[in-house]
Motif scaffolding. Sequence first.
Motif, PDB file in Angstrom:
ATOM      1  N   LEU A 288      25.748  44.223  44.643  1.00 45.07           N
ATOM      2  CA  LEU A 288      25.435  45.652  44.645  1.00 45.07           C
ATOM      3  C   LEU A 288      26.698  46.497  44.523  1.00 45.07           C
ATOM      4  CD1 LEU A 288      22.584  45.936  47.309  1.00 45.07           C
ATOM      5  CD2 LEU A 288      22.417  45.615  44.838  1.00 45.07           C
ATOM      6  N   LYS A 289      27.774  46.059  45.133  1.00 49.71           N
ATOM      7  CA  LYS A 289      29.046  46.771  44.990  1.00 49.71           C
ATOM      8  C   LYS A 289      29.488  46.781  43.531  1.00 49.71           C
ATOM      9  CE  LYS A 289      31.033  45.964  49.613  1.00 49.71           C
ATOM     10  NZ  LYS A 289      32.109  45.257  50.349  1.00 49.71           N
ATOM     11  N   LYS A 290      29.326  45.652  42.867  1.00 51.74           N
ATOM     12  CA  LYS A 290      29.701  45.579  41.456  1.00 51.74           C
ATOM     13  C   LYS A 290      28.787  46.452  40.595  1.00 51.74           C
ATOM     14  CE  LYS A 290      31.787  40.988  41.835  1.00 51.74           C
ATOM     15  NZ  LYS A 290      31.654  39.540  41.524  1.00 51.74           N
ATOM     16  N   LEU A 291      27.495  46.506  40.953  1.00 44.68           N
ATOM     17  CA  LEU A 291      26.586  47.396  40.226  1.00 44.68           C
ATOM     18  C   LEU A 291      27.015  48.849  40.378  1.00 44.68           C
ATOM     19  CD1 LEU A 291      22.964  46.064  40.918  1.00 44.68           C
ATOM     20  CD2 LEU A 291      24.257  45.909  38.794  1.00 44.68           C
ATOM     21  N   SER A 292      27.435  49.208  41.568  1.00 41.03           N
ATOM     22  CA  SER A 292      27.833  50.597  41.827  1.00 41.03           C
ATOM     23  C   SER A 292      29.073  50.992  41.053  1.00 41.03           C
ATOM     24  CB  SER A 292      28.069  50.803  43.326  1.00 41.03           C
ATOM     25  OG  SER A 292      29.246  50.139  43.751  1.00 41.03           O
ATOM     26  N   ALA A 293      29.847  50.002  40.629  1.00 42.06           N
ATOM     27  CA  ALA A 293      31.112  50.273  39.938  1.00 42.06           C
ATOM     28  C   ALA A 293      31.006  50.136  38.426  1.00 42.06           C
ATOM     29  CB  ALA A 293      32.190  49.332  40.469  1.00 42.06           C
ATOM     30  N   LEU A 294      29.816  49.922  37.891  1.00 42.29           N
ATOM     31  CA  LEU A 294      29.671  49.773  36.447  1.00 42.29           C
ATOM     32  C   LEU A 294      30.114  51.043  35.726  1.00 42.29           C
ATOM     33  CD1 LEU A 294      26.210  47.948  36.149  1.00 42.29           C
ATOM     34  CD2 LEU A 294      28.488  46.943  35.902  1.00 42.29           C
ATOM     35  N   GLU A 295      30.794  50.861  34.620  1.00 42.73           N
ATOM     36  CA  GLU A 295      31.340  51.991  33.867  1.00 42.73           C
ATOM     37  C   GLU A 295      30.260  52.963  33.431  1.00 42.73           C
ATOM     38  OE1 GLU A 295      33.822  52.754  29.690  1.00 42.73           O
ATOM     39  OE2 GLU A 295      33.616  50.725  30.509  1.00 42.73           O
ATOM     40  N   ASN A 296      29.094  52.440  33.039  1.00 43.40           N
ATOM     41  CA  ASN A 296      28.003  53.293  32.557  1.00 43.40           C
ATOM     42  C   ASN A 296      27.058  53.744  33.657  1.00 43.40           C
ATOM     43  OD1 ASN A 296      28.775  53.315  29.814  1.00 43.40           O
ATOM     44  ND2 ASN A 296      27.906  51.271  29.524  1.00 43.40           N
ATOM     45  N   GLY A 297      27.447  53.495  34.904  1.00 48.02           N
ATOM     46  CA  GLY A 297      26.620  53.913  36.025  1.00 48.02           C
ATOM     47  C   GLY A 297      25.691  52.817  36.498  1.00 48.02           C
TER      48      GLY A 297
END
Length: 408
Positions: free
Chosen positions: A80-89
């Motif tokens: 989930l942390k990695k999802l939150s940091a995705l460049e496109n949101g």
Amino acid sequence: MIELLSPAGNFEKMKTAFLYGADAVYLAGTHFGMRAAADNFTLEELNEAIGYAHSLGKKIYITLNTMPREYEYPALREFLKKLSALENGAPDAAIVADIGVVMLVKELLPNTQIHISTQSGVVSSENAKAWQALGATRVVLARELSFEEIKEIRRNIPAELEIEAFIHGSMCVSFSGRCLLSNALVGRDANRGACAQPCRWNYTIREEKRPDMPFPIEEHPDGTFIMSSKDMCMLEHVPELVESGITSFKIEGRMKSAYYAAVVTNAYRAAIDAYLADKENYQLDPRWLRELDSVSHREYCTGYYYDKPMENAQTCTQPGYLREKSYLAVCSEYDAETGIAKFIQRNKAKVGDDVEIITPGKFGRALRIESMKNVSGESVESAPHPFMEFYIPVPFEVRKGDIMRSAN
């Protein structure tokens, strides 16, 4: 506004679903989704998918609807942390079944909406409002509800709380997919995305003193289907679906082909748009039903919208899938001046084949392959190789993403 929500087992299926009319797709990362055997999306692919969807004004919902065990939470937190940091949101919404996962999504993905999975078995307005109090903006209702029950729930929940319901695809004999049979027989947990579908197997009885004399469990000349559910098809009931207060119409099938995503989405898109455009004069187009018959499916039924599970379990009366038309190729280019189209092979196509072309909003335009050339410009009799590119004359306009299928 009615949302048409389609499955996306991989990037190709996602693009196909959007092209053929989906407003949103649901998909999974490599873990924590209920279809572990689908191709699913890496973090890089998720980022690209979100950017692609948002460029079209469409949405991505990520499935996090397994029931994680204690040891899985550290990995889920990192994911989930990695999802939150995705460049496109982050994804637009997370489909969640477990209350612990709900709390974690709220903490780590504060801008992602929470949709409560059908795995949670929401069957009442009180249940729905409880989830809303915990942060949910949508509930995916249990599949065992009738139209009257859905309408009553809609009347008794706040207007801003959305309702999603399955309208097409495979059903499960267990209550809203909660099954232990796969785990018990082969150690594959259906509630963690690894169902082996033992409800579809054939079973026999063995008498204790005669182990070499198996007796098939029969209720039909072709075998027994006491646990194998029919497929749901609600295309003939789009007006009732719209008027029931359901916000999002969900198509099942992340394990199905891109062809399936195209055909089913296309048919429901046409029906929904036609009804919303002119409710008074709406009529079901028989072509839409023929389209749904062209994809691989079990016997169709209307789920439990009209039937009670205890009175009609909607189990199959014949074995296996009804055969679909062959998905032959997808168009990648078309030259309007020459009438020549370039296709990418999916199954063998050959000169002399009678085929059909489907395109968004259009159904089954007939064509005979009169000639075929490879990318070197040489005449060939067939396209037998996977993903082989070939050219054929087409007497009407086709577009990138149009699908060629067998006529029979």
